[in-house]
Design an enzyme around this catalytic site. Sequence first.
Site, PDB file in Angstrom:
ATOM      1  N   SER A 181       0.824  -1.216   0.000  1.00 42.52           N
ATOM      2  CA  SER A 181       0.000   0.000   0.000  1.00 42.52           C
ATOM      3  C   SER A 181       0.854   1.260   0.000  1.00 42.52           C
ATOM      4  O   SER A 181       2.022   1.259   0.404  1.00 42.52           O
ATOM      5  CB  SER A 181      -0.924   0.006   1.215  1.00 42.52           C
TER       6      SER A 181
HETATM    7  N1  SAH Z   1      -0.817  -5.007   3.868  1.00 47.11           N
HETATM    8  C1  SAH Z   1      -0.037  -5.350   2.695  1.00 47.11           C
HETATM    9  C2  SAH Z   1      -0.709  -4.926   1.411  1.00 47.11           C
HETATM   10  C3  SAH Z   1      -1.746  -5.881   1.070  1.00 47.11           C
HETATM   11  S1  SAH Z   1      -2.392  -5.882  -0.563  1.00 47.11           S
HETATM   12  C4  SAH Z   1       1.353  -4.773   2.761  1.00 47.11           C
HETATM   13  O1  SAH Z   1       1.653  -4.008   3.672  1.00 47.11           O
HETATM   14  O2  SAH Z   1       2.161  -5.121   1.884  1.00 47.11           O
HETATM   15  C5  SAH Z   1      -3.792  -6.890  -0.205  1.00 47.11           C
HETATM   16  C6  SAH Z   1      -3.478  -8.327   0.106  1.00 47.11           C
HETATM   17  O3  SAH Z   1      -4.707  -8.939   0.472  1.00 47.11           O
HETATM   18  C7  SAH Z   1      -2.948  -9.127  -1.080  1.00 47.11           C
HETATM   19  O4  SAH Z   1      -1.734  -9.730  -0.730  1.00 47.11           O
HETATM   20  C8  SAH Z   1      -4.046 -10.165  -1.335  1.00 47.11           C
HETATM   21  O5  SAH Z   1      -3.554 -11.431  -1.764  1.00 47.11           O
HETATM   22  C9  SAH Z   1      -4.680 -10.272   0.037  1.00 47.11           C
HETATM   23  N2  SAH Z   1      -6.055 -10.795   0.071  1.00 47.11           N
HETATM   24  C10 SAH Z   1      -7.067 -10.619  -0.809  1.00 47.11           C
HETATM   25  N3  SAH Z   1      -8.169 -11.257  -0.386  1.00 47.11           N
HETATM   26  C11 SAH Z   1      -7.854 -11.852   0.797  1.00 47.11           C
HETATM   27  C12 SAH Z   1      -8.580 -12.653   1.734  1.00 47.11           C
HETATM   28  N4  SAH Z   1      -9.850 -12.988   1.560  1.00 47.11           N
HETATM   29  N5  SAH Z   1      -7.938 -13.084   2.834  1.00 47.11           N
HETATM   30  C13 SAH Z   1      -6.632 -12.764   3.057  1.00 47.11           C
HETATM   31  N6  SAH Z   1      -5.901 -12.012   2.212  1.00 47.11           N
HETATM   32  C14 SAH Z   1      -6.503 -11.560   1.096  1.00 47.11           C
END
Ligand code: SAH
Length: 217
Positions: free
Chosen positions: A66
């Site tokens: 993010s």
């Molecule tokens: N917080 C992260 C950014 C996350 S991007 C950081 O600091 O790098 C969003 C993430 O959510 C992705 O890796 C995606 O695979 C995950 N995601 C999407 N749907 C999800 C779900 N139902 N449960 C867990 N993770 C999920």
Amino acid sequence: MRWPSEEDLARARAELVAELRVKGIRDERVLAVMGKVPRHCFVLPEFLPAAYDDRPLPIGLGQTISQPYIVALSTEALALRGGEKVLEIGTGSGYQAAILAELAGEVFTVERLPELSWAAQERLRRLGYRNVRFRIGDGTKGWPEEAPFAAILVAAAAPRLPPSLFAQLGEAGRLVIPVGGRIHQDLWLVRKEGGRPVYQHLCPVAFVPLIGEEGFP
Ligand code: SAH
């Protein structure tokens, strides 16, 4: 352009903190951890020169780390004072989990893509974080065995607030979540007051979708 040295990266990180201040982040504890956690350790090697730009970056498998401003704003909204149990949905690179681990007691983070979770686990172990626990699976169902949580941060966009997550938020707890369509959403702070959600709008955002039973198909 010269490949960044450790010194360049440290300077870029300090400049990012100054930028976050200008953009309205006020909580000194949040600003301090944004100035401490090495974001360059969470990005793909080819994006090292952009590690401290205030924008999201690809982390592989179509996912992103993010934007720092959104990480800071979301973290500030959770108003952590230390010692809290926090749930994060969407581990991704592990960067947001590290920020939360600096400010809370214990962080529980769920990621649906095993490869991303494994890489994040290794990264946080190497950086010395001992208070983060990882789970691979559908985070829309939360982590019921560890509920209630004082704070919940959803790092992927949901069509609506997943009922399971709100149920796992403790009374007077705070939850941050992007809600909207697959491309554009609004970031909301939801507080639990007398068992009911009280919504506060934070800003428009563009997160990757939350895919799961209580998310997008
Ligand atoms: N917080 C992260 C950014 C996350 S991007 C950081 O600091 O790098 C969003 C993430 O959510 C992705 O890796 C995606 O695979 C995950 N995601 C999407 N749907 C999800 C779900 N139902 N449960 C867990 N993770 C999920």
